[in-house]
Structure formats: C-alpha cells, structure tokens
Design a protein around this motif. Sequence first.
Motif, short mmCIF file in Angstrom:
data_model
loop_
_atom_site.label_atom_id
_atom_site.label_comp_id
_atom_site.label_asym_id
_atom_site.label_seq_id
_atom_site.Cartn_x
_atom_site.Cartn_y
_atom_site.Cartn_z
N UNK A 107 0.82 -1.21 0.00
CA UNK A 107 0.00 0.00 0.00
C UNK A 107 0.85 1.26 0.00
N UNK A 108 1.78 1.37 0.95
CA UNK A 108 2.65 2.54 1.03
C UNK A 108 3.59 2.62 -0.18
N UNK A 109 4.13 1.47 -0.59
CA UNK A 109 5.01 1.47 -1.75
C UNK A 109 4.30 1.88 -3.03
N UNK A 110 3.06 1.39 -3.20
CA UNK A 110 2.29 1.77 -4.39
C UNK A 110 1.94 3.25 -4.40
N UNK A 111 1.56 3.81 -3.24
CA UNK A 111 1.25 5.24 -3.16
C UNK A 111 2.48 6.08 -3.47
N UNK A 112 3.62 5.66 -2.94
CA UNK A 112 4.87 6.38 -3.20
C UNK A 112 5.24 6.33 -4.68
N UNK A 113 5.07 5.16 -5.28
CA UNK A 113 5.38 5.01 -6.70
C UNK A 113 4.45 5.85 -7.57
N UNK A 114 3.16 5.84 -7.27
CA UNK A 114 2.19 6.60 -8.06
C UNK A 114 2.45 8.10 -8.01
N UNK A 115 2.72 8.61 -6.81
CA UNK A 115 2.95 10.05 -6.68
C UNK A 115 4.22 10.47 -7.42
N UNK A 116 5.26 9.66 -7.34
CA UNK A 116 6.49 9.97 -8.07
C UNK A 116 6.27 9.92 -9.58
N UNK A 117 5.51 8.94 -10.05
CA UNK A 117 5.20 8.84 -11.47
C UNK A 117 4.38 10.04 -11.93
N UNK A 118 3.43 10.49 -11.09
CA UNK A 118 2.61 11.64 -11.45
C UNK A 118 3.43 12.89 -11.68
N UNK A 119 4.34 13.20 -10.75
CA UNK A 119 5.21 14.36 -10.93
C UNK A 119 6.11 14.18 -12.15
N UNK A 120 6.65 12.97 -12.32
CA UNK A 120 7.53 12.73 -13.46
C UNK A 120 6.82 12.88 -14.80
N UNK A 121 5.56 12.43 -14.89
CA UNK A 121 4.81 12.57 -16.14
C UNK A 121 4.55 14.03 -16.47
N UNK A 122 4.29 14.84 -15.46
CA UNK A 122 4.05 16.26 -15.71
C UNK A 122 5.33 16.93 -16.23
N UNK A 123 6.45 16.67 -15.58
CA UNK A 123 7.70 17.26 -16.03
C UNK A 123 8.09 16.82 -17.43
N UNK A 124 7.95 15.53 -17.71
CA UNK A 124 8.31 15.02 -19.03
C UNK A 124 7.35 15.54 -20.09
N UNK A 125 6.07 15.63 -19.74
CA UNK A 125 5.08 16.14 -20.71
C UNK A 125 5.33 17.58 -21.07
N UNK A 126 5.63 18.42 -20.08
CA UNK A 126 5.94 19.82 -20.36
C UNK A 126 7.20 19.94 -21.20
N UNK A 127 8.19 19.10 -20.92
CA UNK A 127 9.43 19.15 -21.69
C UNK A 127 9.19 18.76 -23.15
#
Length: 297
Positions: free
Chosen positions: A270-290
């Motif tokens: 549960x905690x690992x999945x939440x951590x992974x999802x939040x990191x992926x969310x920020x990463x997708x935004x940064x990569x998408x803007x780039x």
Amino acid sequence: MSEPPVMSPEKAKRPPEAKEKKTAVRGRRSRGRINTGVVCGIGILVLMFAMAYVVPLLRPFTPTEVAGAPFVSPNGANWLGTDDLGRDYFVRLCTAGRTSLSIALASSVLALVAGSLVGFAAGIGNRRLDSLLMGGVDLLLSFPSLLLGLAAVTVFSPSNTTLIVVLAIATLPHFARIVRARCLELRELEFVRSARISGVGSPMIVLKHLLPNTLPLMMIQLANSAAIVILLESALSYLGLGVQPPTPSWGRMISESQIYMTASPWLVLGAGGALLLSSIGWGLIGEGFAVSRRSVV
C-alpha cells in the motif's frame, strides 16, 4: 547524364510566405495540443491529494486510533486492513500522503525560489559573482543528495521544517544551473542589450525579459524535483531520520511493515504503491511539459 528533378507546378508557384504561414500554424497547433502525459500526471496527483486531504475526513477512525485486531485483512470496515497495532491502515496511508506530498511540494517550491535567485544573479551579474555562486552550486552538487540529507538531519533535530529546508538545499543547484544557462543565452539577444543600453536596471531586466522566457524551464524542473524529493523524503523516513512518530509517512510505514511482508503483504504494498504513483505523477508532468516545449521550439 541524368536530368535534374523537375519541381511540380504547385511547388514552383508556392511563395516563401506560404511555407512560413504553414510553419506558424503548425506551431500554434502544437501549443494548443494537450499532452497526454501531463493530463495523466495531473490526474494521478489530483487523486493522491484527494486521498490525502479529503478521504481521512470521511472515515470514522483517526491515524493513531485502534480500529480492530492486529493484522486484519482488508474488509468493509477496514478497507486496507489493520497494521500490527490494530490501526486502520487506509486512514494512516492517506494521512501519510498528506505529510509526504506537502513536504515534497514545499521543499520543491523553496528550491525553485532560492535556486532561481542564485541563477539569475549568476547569469546577469559580473564574472566574479558568477564564479563565486557557481562554485557554491558545484560544491553542493559534489555531494549525493541522500548523503547530504543524512548529514544535515543528523546534525539538526529531525522535523518537518528541517526536512523541507534540507531537501530544498539538496535540489537547489539544479534550478540555479538551469536558470543561469538560460540567462547566459538570453542576455546576448538584442532586446536584452537594448534594455541595458536604455539604462534599465538589472532587476527590471530580470522581471520583464529573463523571467518570462525562463519560467517554462523552471516549471519543468519543479515537477522533476518534486518527483525526486518525495523519494528522498521517504528514504530518510525509512531510515528513521525523517518524519517522526506518531505522524505517519510512507517511508516509515514501509520500514515498520517490511518484517510482516509474508503474512500481511498489503502493509508494504500500500505505502510502496502510493509512493510510486505520486512519483510517477510528478515525473509525467515534467516530461510532458518538456516534450511540449521541444515540439513548439
């Protein structure tokens, strides 16, 4: 001898203005097109923030309240079961998300402000100031971020404020170098030189000319830094040097639950999945803007 290729009448008659107009239209279309990665990243973060700030208000338990017997599997009353002390794991997971997400966002914004100020000062200042500021930035970059965080948190008492400042210092050099590089590129252009010749001061040049042209890069780095910071905060909490009990955090929850991985795997997943999802969310935004910026340019 082979004859040279003959251009079609349509291509031969097409004026240069038509090509420029077609390129401009293509650029406007790329600006207006919504990047799928940005949409997915924003959707993930909206879900995570809603889970962190809204869901705990709707549940009948508090993060420290005993809600049942220990190690109860997920059921209707306890959506993700209970932990080793009988506390509702879903409520603790959501409350930990509030802590981790707020620390990551606050430290990234602080690093954005401080690092951008350093970058602007180095990019528009004289050579001596540039060398001095970039020497300090290179010194910070020479230390691994996790090692720097461990040293700072060990010296000072672990707290949310200490974590925010330490993580901001660890990610500040990236903003400084990006902003400085962009300023060195922009200050040689005609509109900046004209402003200098006209007697416009450096602060006004930064606000009117440099900041608007540097802001997209700063936003991309902000998203990327938030993805890195949330992992650094969880790593420090996992080692016991981050968020302190009774306040839950994803890193500490993983550390406390890993010994029960075989009997109660949902406690770690549960905690690992939440951590992974939040990191992926920020990463997708940064990569998408780039990607969007590269397509426009």
